[in-house]
Design a protein around this motif. Structure first.
Motif, mmCIF file in Angstrom:
data_model
loop_
_atom_site.group_PDB
_atom_site.id
_atom_site.type_symbol
_atom_site.label_atom_id
_atom_site.label_comp_id
_atom_site.label_asym_id
_atom_site.label_seq_id
_atom_site.Cartn_x
_atom_site.Cartn_y
_atom_site.Cartn_z
ATOM 1 N N ARG A 47 0.864 -1.175 0.000
ATOM 2 C CA ARG A 47 0.000 0.000 0.000
ATOM 3 C C ARG A 47 0.907 1.233 0.000
ATOM 4 O O ARG A 47 1.697 1.430 0.926
ATOM 5 N N VAL A 49 1.433 5.411 -0.319
ATOM 6 C CA VAL A 49 0.960 6.794 -0.287
ATOM 7 C C VAL A 49 2.070 7.637 -0.902
ATOM 8 O O VAL A 49 3.247 7.458 -0.581
ATOM 9 N N PRO A 65 -1.312 4.635 -6.125
ATOM 10 C CA PRO A 65 -1.281 4.812 -4.670
ATOM 11 C C PRO A 65 -2.674 4.687 -4.057
ATOM 12 O O PRO A 65 -3.682 4.914 -4.723
ATOM 13 N N GLY A 67 -3.211 6.626 -1.449
ATOM 14 C CA GLY A 67 -3.378 7.991 -0.980
ATOM 15 C C GLY A 67 -2.350 8.915 -1.601
ATOM 16 O O GLY A 67 -1.250 8.479 -1.975
ATOM 17 N N VAL A 88 -8.639 6.556 -4.767
ATOM 18 C CA VAL A 88 -7.471 7.172 -4.144
ATOM 19 C C VAL A 88 -7.937 8.222 -3.139
ATOM 20 O O VAL A 88 -8.794 9.056 -3.448
ATOM 21 N N GLU A 89 -7.376 8.212 -1.947
ATOM 22 C CA GLU A 89 -7.748 9.157 -0.899
ATOM 23 C C GLU A 89 -6.767 10.325 -0.846
ATOM 24 O O GLU A 89 -5.573 10.155 -1.084
ATOM 25 N N SER A 90 -7.265 11.499 -0.535
ATOM 26 C CA SER A 90 -6.404 12.655 -0.329
ATOM 27 C C SER A 90 -5.973 12.702 1.134
ATOM 28 O O SER A 90 -6.805 12.602 2.038
ATOM 29 N N VAL A 91 -4.680 12.885 1.361
ATOM 30 C CA VAL A 91 -4.175 13.023 2.731
ATOM 31 C C VAL A 91 -3.482 14.374 2.914
ATOM 32 O O VAL A 91 -2.711 14.568 3.841
ATOM 33 N N LEU A 103 -3.582 9.744 6.980
ATOM 34 C CA LEU A 103 -2.449 8.934 6.525
ATOM 35 C C LEU A 103 -2.398 7.616 7.284
ATOM 36 O O LEU A 103 -2.277 6.539 6.681
ATOM 37 N N LEU A 106 -5.017 4.941 6.348
ATOM 38 C CA LEU A 106 -4.808 4.218 5.091
ATOM 39 C C LEU A 106 -3.856 3.041 5.242
ATOM 40 O O LEU A 106 -3.695 2.251 4.314
ATOM 41 N N PRO A 108 -0.524 2.698 5.192
ATOM 42 C CA PRO A 108 0.461 2.542 4.120
ATOM 43 C C PRO A 108 1.635 1.670 4.557
ATOM 44 O O PRO A 108 2.013 1.649 5.735
ATOM 45 N N ILE A 111 5.770 5.295 2.060
ATOM 46 C CA ILE A 111 5.443 6.637 1.580
ATOM 47 C C ILE A 111 6.522 7.037 0.575
ATOM 48 O O ILE A 111 7.717 6.859 0.843
#
Length: 323
Positions: A47, A49, A65, A67, A88-91, A103, A106, A108, A111
């Protein structure tokens, strides 16, 4: 494990799997970034981000990604234009700000961002997208950070992201990625030929702002490093530098240099061609009068966009005269 590597979903759409899908990959992950930091994980299908620039690079290579953080909302972010952001998510949607709770939610595994050196680095070891060292450390406590040096030639930056994408499970040696690379290589060869044929032409990269004009030092910008290596005569400003990156002059002195071709910084917050028409000294540039103006992206992060950039410059050089 949910993952992010896969094949493009449709012709011309360089996206990976839907965010959160299983990749079915087995084995381990290992990658050493451009800070010489190595991340090793006993799994694949990670995963990811990513900061917006890194997301641009990875998504064109088949890695999607879960995020993204950057300086604008996902759907209005120019770095993500044309990419499939479904799932996709905004962080983070303000430069330097990352929402740590989102963050962490999610989950991850890694990163991904970029970094640069020289003037303007916010703190030692700073990675792009984090305003403070504490913010970066807070993110690192959630997942390890990998960063690519974005001050190297653009061709090198894309290659490094390709190596990372491959480690993450993407097929970067075949399919649409290989086709994009081949097209880019052909465009570069044509530019090299044109630069040799038009060796009498000089090129100057500029960042125009409201109060001043900034002339770029080519040895410090990724795209310009490539252009010099490919035989384009990119001018180096001779005046006093306001930073290691630029010579800055007032608009009264905007016509200080008279290159054959002007490349104008294409970032959204700089003055565009329409706004520049209002400045008499801009119109005093012979290259501008002759219509020998191109765009300057500063750093290209994927083969498709870089191909267009190379082709556009080649077209300008082919029609340009020595002014």
């Amino acid at each position: 494990m949910t993952g992010c590597a896969g094949q493009p979903e449709a012709a011309g759409q360089p996206a990976g799997q839907q965010a959160g899908q299983q990749t079915g990959a087995t084995g381990s992950f290992s990658f050493t970034d451009d800070r010489a930091e190595t991340v090793r994980l006993d799994k694949q299908g990670l995963r990811v981000v990513a900061q917006e620039d890194a997301a641009n690079a990875l998504m064109h290579l088949g890695i999607k990604p879960v995020g993204i953080f950057g300086g604008a909302p996902l759907n209005g972010n120019p770095m993500l234009k044309g990419l499939d952001l479904t799932g996709v998510e905004s962080v983070g949607e303000v430069f330097g700000e990352v929402k740590m709770e989102k963050l962490a939610a999610l989950r991850p595994d890694v990163i991904v961002s970029t970094f640069y050196t020289g003037d303007g680095v916010l703190f030692p070891g700073g990675v792009y997208g984090f305003q403070t060292e504490k913010m970066q450390n807070d993110a690192k406590a959630i997942a390890p950070i990998l960063a690519i040096d974005s001050t190297k030639p653009s061709s090198h930056v894309i290659q490094r992201f390709s190596e990372l994408a491959k480690a993450l499970g993407a097929d970067v040696d075949g399919g649409t990625v290989a086709q994009a690379r081949t097209t880019w290589q052909s465009a570069v060869e044509e530019l090299k030929t044109t630069a040799k044929e038009r060796s009498n032409l000089t090129v100057l990269a500029v960042t125009p702002a409201q109060e001043q004009v900034y002339f770029a030092v080519p040895d410090l910008f990724p795209d310009l490093l490539d252009l010099k290596d490919w035989g384009v005569d990119v001018m180096t400003p001779k005046g006093k530098l306001v930073s290691s990156y630029y010579e800055a002059v007032s608009w009264e002195n905007a016509a200080k240099y008279q290159p054959s071709v002007v490349l104008v910084d294409a970032r959204g917050y700089t003055l565009g061609n329409e706004a520049l028409k209002k400045y008499p000294t801009w119109n005093a540039l012979k290259a501008v009068q002759a219509g020998q103006v191109g765009s300057w992206v500063r750093v290209s992060l994927n083969y498709a966009d870089y191909t267009k950039q190379v082709q556009d410059l080649t077209a300008v050089l082919k029609r340009a005269g020595n002014v």
